[in-house]
Design a protein around this motif. Structure first.
Motif, short mmCIF file in Angstrom:
data_model
loop_
_atom_site.label_atom_id
_atom_site.label_comp_id
_atom_site.label_asym_id
_atom_site.label_seq_id
_atom_site.Cartn_x
_atom_site.Cartn_y
_atom_site.Cartn_z
N TYR A 168 -38.07 -58.38 -33.29
CA TYR A 168 -38.92 -57.34 -33.87
C TYR A 168 -39.62 -56.59 -32.74
O TYR A 168 -39.75 -57.08 -31.61
CB TYR A 168 -39.96 -57.93 -34.83
CG TYR A 168 -40.94 -58.87 -34.17
CD1 TYR A 168 -42.17 -58.41 -33.70
CD2 TYR A 168 -40.66 -60.23 -34.03
CE1 TYR A 168 -43.08 -59.28 -33.10
CE2 TYR A 168 -41.55 -61.09 -33.43
CZ TYR A 168 -42.76 -60.61 -32.97
OH TYR A 168 -43.65 -61.47 -32.37
N SER A 169 -40.05 -55.38 -33.04
CA SER A 169 -40.86 -54.61 -32.11
C SER A 169 -41.98 -53.94 -32.89
O SER A 169 -41.91 -53.81 -34.12
CB SER A 169 -40.02 -53.55 -31.38
OG SER A 169 -39.48 -52.62 -32.31
N LEU A 170 -43.00 -53.51 -32.18
CA LEU A 170 -44.13 -52.84 -32.81
C LEU A 170 -44.74 -51.86 -31.83
O LEU A 170 -44.99 -52.20 -30.66
CB LEU A 170 -45.19 -53.87 -33.24
CG LEU A 170 -46.48 -53.29 -33.84
CD1 LEU A 170 -46.18 -52.64 -35.20
CD2 LEU A 170 -47.54 -54.36 -33.98
N ILE A 171 -44.96 -50.63 -32.28
CA ILE A 171 -45.66 -49.61 -31.51
C ILE A 171 -46.97 -49.31 -32.21
O ILE A 171 -47.00 -49.11 -33.43
CB ILE A 171 -44.82 -48.33 -31.39
CG1 ILE A 171 -43.54 -48.61 -30.61
CG2 ILE A 171 -45.62 -47.22 -30.69
CD1 ILE A 171 -42.60 -47.42 -30.56
N THR A 172 -48.08 -49.32 -31.46
CA THR A 172 -49.39 -49.02 -32.03
C THR A 172 -50.07 -47.90 -31.25
O THR A 172 -49.91 -47.78 -30.03
CB THR A 172 -50.31 -50.26 -32.02
OG1 THR A 172 -50.46 -50.73 -30.68
CG2 THR A 172 -49.74 -51.36 -32.90
N LEU A 173 -50.84 -47.10 -31.97
CA LEU A 173 -51.70 -46.08 -31.40
C LEU A 173 -53.11 -46.35 -31.85
O LEU A 173 -53.34 -46.61 -33.04
CB LEU A 173 -51.25 -44.68 -31.84
CG LEU A 173 -49.83 -44.25 -31.44
CD1 LEU A 173 -49.51 -42.89 -32.07
CD2 LEU A 173 -49.69 -44.19 -29.93
N GLY A 174 -54.08 -46.31 -30.93
CA GLY A 174 -55.45 -46.66 -31.28
C GLY A 174 -56.46 -45.64 -30.79
O GLY A 174 -56.23 -44.91 -29.82
N GLY A 200 -49.69 -48.45 -36.84
CA GLY A 200 -48.61 -49.22 -36.24
C GLY A 200 -47.32 -49.05 -36.99
O GLY A 200 -47.31 -48.83 -38.21
N SER A 201 -46.20 -49.16 -36.26
CA SER A 201 -44.88 -49.02 -36.86
C SER A 201 -43.96 -50.09 -36.30
O SER A 201 -43.81 -50.22 -35.08
CB SER A 201 -44.30 -47.63 -36.58
OG SER A 201 -43.01 -47.50 -37.11
N TYR A 202 -43.31 -50.88 -37.18
CA TYR A 202 -42.38 -51.93 -36.79
C TYR A 202 -40.98 -51.38 -36.56
O TYR A 202 -40.62 -50.34 -37.13
CB TYR A 202 -42.31 -53.00 -37.88
CG TYR A 202 -43.54 -53.86 -38.01
CD1 TYR A 202 -43.67 -55.02 -37.27
CD2 TYR A 202 -44.57 -53.51 -38.88
CE1 TYR A 202 -44.80 -55.82 -37.38
CE2 TYR A 202 -45.70 -54.30 -38.99
CZ TYR A 202 -45.81 -55.46 -38.25
OH TYR A 202 -46.93 -56.24 -38.37
N GLY A 203 -40.19 -52.12 -35.76
CA GLY A 203 -38.82 -51.71 -35.50
C GLY A 203 -37.90 -52.90 -35.34
O GLY A 203 -38.31 -54.04 -35.45
N GLN A 204 -36.61 -52.64 -35.06
CA GLN A 204 -35.53 -53.61 -34.95
C GLN A 204 -35.29 -54.33 -36.27
O GLN A 204 -35.11 -53.66 -37.29
CB GLN A 204 -35.79 -54.57 -33.79
CG GLN A 204 -35.76 -53.88 -32.42
CD GLN A 204 -35.91 -54.84 -31.28
OE1 GLN A 204 -37.03 -55.22 -30.93
NE2 GLN A 204 -34.80 -55.25 -30.69
N ASP A 205 -35.35 -55.67 -36.32
CA ASP A 205 -35.07 -56.39 -37.55
C ASP A 205 -36.25 -56.39 -38.52
O ASP A 205 -36.19 -57.05 -39.56
CB ASP A 205 -34.68 -57.84 -37.25
CG ASP A 205 -33.38 -57.93 -36.46
OD1 ASP A 205 -32.53 -57.04 -36.65
OD2 ASP A 205 -33.23 -58.86 -35.66
#
Length: 213
Positions: free
Chosen positions: A145-151, A162-167
């Motif tokens: 899994y991956s996660l990108i966050t902006l704060g 936040g937005s999750y990615g991959q599986d």
């Protein structure tokens, strides 16, 4: 695609301390309780959860710690370490590793590497992790899994998307306010999860206390 029900508050603590180390090495401890335990847009408990942790912050920017919290079945135990630096420009950079373990059958382990950067009011984070899989069927369900966050943070207020990615897949948003009252850190927050996560809105309250050791 599978939505990872991963847990832990430790990475949030790491992101909020990007390169914030003192001139001398310090040990500290913390205890707390939250009315409704969420992490990264996913509800972990339907009732109050208590927690406790210990942290080390070195004079060079290295830090490490351990944190544990009550979940629906047993305890979540987080171990983490990282390095943060603040550049002359005011930009902060952070790299860390976190492992999430469980004493019961609430979930299986997660291991992840996190990278973060901040400047002024703004921050961005990226997580790359691996989940061991559904308890009792780990080999068939493990994944990445991956996660990108902006704060954004200012005057006690903070907001995160936040937005999750991959599986994993899904998005969430969170807005919170925290302050100190009588030596305790108190806070209130609202979590809004997309349809691929909990598809819900939840208001929570928290109180915690930190101690220098």
């Amino acid at each position: 695609m599978r939505t990872f029900k991963r847990t832990a508050l430790a990475a949030t603590l790491l992101a909020s301390t990007l390169a914030s180390h003192s001139a001398m090495a310090e040990w500290s401890a913390n205890i707390g309780v939250v009315s409704d335990y969420h992490f990264r847009g996913i509800q972990q408990t339907e009732s109050a959860s208590t927690s406790a942790g210990i942290d080390y912050a070195g004079s060079t920017g290295f830090y490490a710690g351990a944190w544990t919290a009550e979940v629906e079945d047993g305890l979540e135990v987080d171990l983490y370490a990282g390095y943060g630096v603040e550049l002359e420009s005011g930009i902060t950079l952070d790299a860390n590793f976190t492992t999430y373990q469980y004493t019961g059958d609430f979930d299986s382990a997660y291991n992840e590497i996190g990278l973060g950067a901040g400047f002024g009011l703004f921050s961005v984070g990226y997580v790359q992790g691996k989940w061991d899989g559904v308890v009792g069927n780990e080999d068939a369900t493990e994944g990445d899994y991956s996660l990108i966050t902006l704060g954004l943070e200012s005057g006690g207020w903070s907001a995160t998307i936040g937005s999750y990615g991959q599986d994993a897949e899904g998005e969430y948003g969170e807005i919170a306010y925290g302050t100190e009252i009588g030596g305790f850190d108190v806070g209130v927050g609202l979590v809004i999860s997309g349809s691929d996560l909990d598809d819900s809105e939840s208001l929570y309250f928290s109180i915690s206390k930190s101690f220098e050791l």
